[in-house]
Design a protein around this motif. Sequence first.
Motif, short mmCIF file in Angstrom:
data_model
loop_
_atom_site.label_atom_id
_atom_site.label_comp_id
_atom_site.label_asym_id
_atom_site.label_seq_id
_atom_site.Cartn_x
_atom_site.Cartn_y
_atom_site.Cartn_z
N ALA A 24 42.91 42.16 24.59
CA ALA A 24 42.95 41.16 25.65
C ALA A 24 42.64 41.78 26.99
CB ALA A 24 44.33 40.51 25.69
N LYS A 25 41.91 41.04 27.82
CA LYS A 25 41.72 41.42 29.21
C LYS A 25 42.94 40.92 29.99
CE LYS A 25 36.68 40.88 28.99
NZ LYS A 25 35.52 40.13 29.52
N ILE A 26 43.55 41.79 30.74
CA ILE A 26 44.80 41.38 31.37
C ILE A 26 44.85 41.59 32.89
CG2 ILE A 26 46.13 41.74 29.27
CD1 ILE A 26 47.13 44.36 30.54
N ALA A 27 43.87 42.30 33.47
CA ALA A 27 43.87 42.49 34.92
C ALA A 27 42.46 42.81 35.36
CB ALA A 27 44.84 43.60 35.33
N ARG A 28 42.13 42.55 36.62
CA ARG A 28 40.78 42.81 37.09
C ARG A 28 40.81 43.24 38.55
NH1 ARG A 28 38.55 38.96 40.32
NH2 ARG A 28 39.56 36.92 40.41
N THR A 29 39.69 43.75 38.98
CA THR A 29 39.55 44.17 40.38
C THR A 29 39.01 43.00 41.21
OG1 THR A 29 37.28 44.91 40.04
CG2 THR A 29 39.03 46.52 39.67
N GLY A 30 38.84 43.25 42.51
CA GLY A 30 38.24 42.25 43.38
C GLY A 30 39.26 41.45 44.16
N ILE A 31 38.80 40.36 44.76
CA ILE A 31 39.66 39.51 45.59
C ILE A 31 40.30 38.43 44.73
CG2 ILE A 31 39.67 37.81 47.45
CD1 ILE A 31 37.68 39.49 48.93
N GLN A 32 41.59 38.32 44.86
CA GLN A 32 42.34 37.26 44.20
C GLN A 32 42.78 36.26 45.28
OE1 GLN A 32 42.72 37.99 40.71
NE2 GLN A 32 41.40 39.66 41.39
N LEU A 33 42.79 34.98 44.94
CA LEU A 33 43.17 33.94 45.90
C LEU A 33 44.59 33.44 45.59
CD1 LEU A 33 39.86 31.90 46.14
CD2 LEU A 33 40.62 33.83 47.54
N TYR A 34 45.44 33.50 46.57
CA TYR A 34 46.83 33.07 46.44
C TYR A 34 47.14 32.03 47.52
CZ TYR A 34 47.58 37.34 43.66
OH TYR A 34 47.53 38.31 42.72
N THR A 35 48.24 31.32 47.33
CA THR A 35 48.78 30.51 48.43
C THR A 35 49.69 31.41 49.26
OG1 THR A 35 50.74 29.79 47.21
CG2 THR A 35 48.74 28.45 46.97
N GLY A 36 49.92 31.01 50.48
CA GLY A 36 50.79 31.79 51.35
C GLY A 36 52.20 31.90 50.81
N LYS A 37 52.68 30.86 50.16
CA LYS A 37 54.05 30.88 49.62
C LYS A 37 54.18 31.88 48.47
CE LYS A 37 55.33 26.15 50.85
NZ LYS A 37 55.74 24.81 50.35
N GLY A 106 34.60 46.89 32.23
CA GLY A 106 33.97 46.33 33.43
C GLY A 106 34.95 46.27 34.58
N ASP A 107 35.20 45.08 35.08
CA ASP A 107 36.17 44.89 36.15
C ASP A 107 37.57 44.60 35.60
OD1 ASP A 107 34.28 45.26 38.11
OD2 ASP A 107 33.75 43.13 38.23
N PHE A 108 37.75 44.66 34.28
CA PHE A 108 39.01 44.28 33.65
C PHE A 108 39.70 45.48 33.00
CE2 PHE A 108 36.56 40.43 33.85
CZ PHE A 108 37.48 39.44 34.16
N ILE A 109 40.99 45.33 32.80
CA ILE A 109 41.75 46.23 31.93
C ILE A 109 41.88 45.54 30.58
CG2 ILE A 109 43.99 47.27 31.50
CD1 ILE A 109 44.43 47.46 34.48
N ARG A 110 41.53 46.27 29.51
CA ARG A 110 41.67 45.71 28.16
C ARG A 110 42.82 46.43 27.46
NH1 ARG A 110 38.86 42.67 24.62
NH2 ARG A 110 37.12 42.45 26.09
N VAL A 111 43.66 45.59 26.80
CA VAL A 111 44.86 46.12 26.15
C VAL A 111 44.93 45.60 24.72
CG1 VAL A 111 47.38 46.14 26.20
CG2 VAL A 111 46.11 46.25 28.33
#
Length: 372
Positions: A24-37, A106-111
């Motif tokens: 499974a791919k479980i994490a990646r690099t780059g910009i992630q979009l979050y809400t302020g909360k 690639g840009d992901f961590i595979r586990v």
Amino acid sequence: MQLFDAVTLGEPRLTRDGYLVADAKIARTGIQLYTGKEVDPENKAGFRDKAIVRVFRPESEVFSSDALASFAHRPVTNDHPAEAVSATNWKAHSVGMTGNEIARDGDFIRVPMVVMDQAAIEDVKAGKRELSCGYQSKIVFDAGTTPQGEAYDAIQTDIRGNHLAIVARGRAGSECRIGDQGAPETGSPKAPSHHGDRRMTLKTIIVDGLPVETTDAGEAAINKLKGLLDQSAKALETANANHAKAIADKDAELAKKDVELEETRKKVVEDAALDALVADRAAVVTKAKALDPKVVTDGKSIAEIKRAVLGDAVKDKSEAYVDAAWDLKVVNAKDDTVRHAIQSQDHSINANDAWSDAVFDRAGVDLIKKGA
């Protein structure tokens, strides 16, 4: 800070013992979009009320030896628990385990992972195949630009895995998929104190004539609010229409009553006038019979009766002249019997005073005096 990522199970397979294994791919690099909360719930950096916070996850953090190692031998759970998984609650939450062959893809961590609980395996077979990775990290609010030229508001560091949850709907980007099926964009973990990574594509929509940049979820929320506003506007329009109709109906009812009252008033006036006309005709008939017993009064008007008694003398005369001549003839009646009959019908006639000295002036007729 503990967060959730979201990925999708790789093509799974069952072992001889019935366990389910997959990568499974479980994490990646780059910009992630979050809400302020999500990233600043206490508003320490002033981001709590921002709709979108761009958090940069550098390769150096995602693929650091400590970050990669933290995802090995992590508990696999069926949905997110309401608490971080540890030795004290592992038996209550774990349905499997991640392996130790952590690799960059690639840009992901595979586990590699294995699901050992039969109920969880059945859920996966039934289609519950997405994954959401629970982990902890630090958020450094330091704005900047990525090497690719993308602006960000904060940096995510010290990523440490805690568990990997099987969920019905994770929050991975479209790159994560089961075979040829795309993974949904959004979802929400059960643990209220955790935060989830999600790749969100902003779009521009028009709200009240103004362009607004938002996510799919934001668009859905805005459309829902617009729908509620439309419903309220329609409800108000209906209420106003009903109110206007009620007023119109009441006005029509009042107008109808006004017409009925006017008709009643006219009828009262007409009845009174008819009564007066009947009384006048009866008096004229009595006087005419007294003056000329042979006169025919049936079917004749008052004017016709007067002309019948007065004869040819008033043949071509006006109504005013006929009335004056009639009054004069009544006053000058010589026969006592006639005078008595006339006086019994008209008590206003007094042979000794008023009528004997009366002066008549009717529609151009010259003064007519008693005896003229």
